[in-house]
Design a protein around this motif. Structure first.
Motif: not given
Length: 137
Positions: A31-33, A70-79, A94-97, A118-124
């Motif tokens: 998300g940060v990246m 999208l980065g903000i949403l992914v980082a906040l959801t990860g937290a 859903g956000l990783a997709g 894309i690979v990192i999102d698949a791992l998530v």
């Protein structure tokens, strides 16, 4: 007392697996990246390739805003996943997709970085899906 351990314990503990911790940390990183890539695109940085005749053509500023949000949403959801929020696992998948789709369409601008994300999102997605469900006592 709430702890994040992979073993069962006393009544009232939150149970999470190493996969959830892995997925949450990677989500915050991703998300940060993505957020930083969005800021760079909005600032019209020269690190991005200019492509012509791309099917998913959108100006760089438009892609920048998509990646920033999208980065903000992914980082906040990860937290939230790390904190143990049960809703965050489904939202995280859903956000990783969505991030995978956005990075696929971002490939002409930053091919190696978009491929890595894309690979990192698949791992998530995998980490969120294989982690055991929380148990209640």
């Amino acid at each position: 007392m709430t702890t994040h351990t992979g073993t069962s314990g006393r009544h009232g503990e939150t149970h999470s697996s190493g996969w959830l911790v892995f997925a949450s940390v990677i989500m915050v990183f991703s998300g940060v990246m993505t957020l930083l890539a969005g800021i760079s695109a909005i600032a019209k940085d020269d690190v991005f390739l200019a492509t012509r005749n791309y099917v998913y053509q959108l100006d760089l500023t438009g892609w920048g805003w998509i990646h920033l949000i999208l980065g903000i949403l992914v980082a906040l959801t990860g937290a939230a996943v790390y904190k143990g929020a049960t809703w965050a696992r489904a939202v995280g998948v859903g956000l990783a997709g969505l991030s995978m789709i956005a990075n696929f369409m971002w490939l002409p601008h930053t091919p190696w970085w978009a491929s890595l994300l894309i690979v990192i999102d698949a791992l998530v997605i995998w980490g969120l899906c294989v982690a055991p469900r929380p148990t209640r006592h």
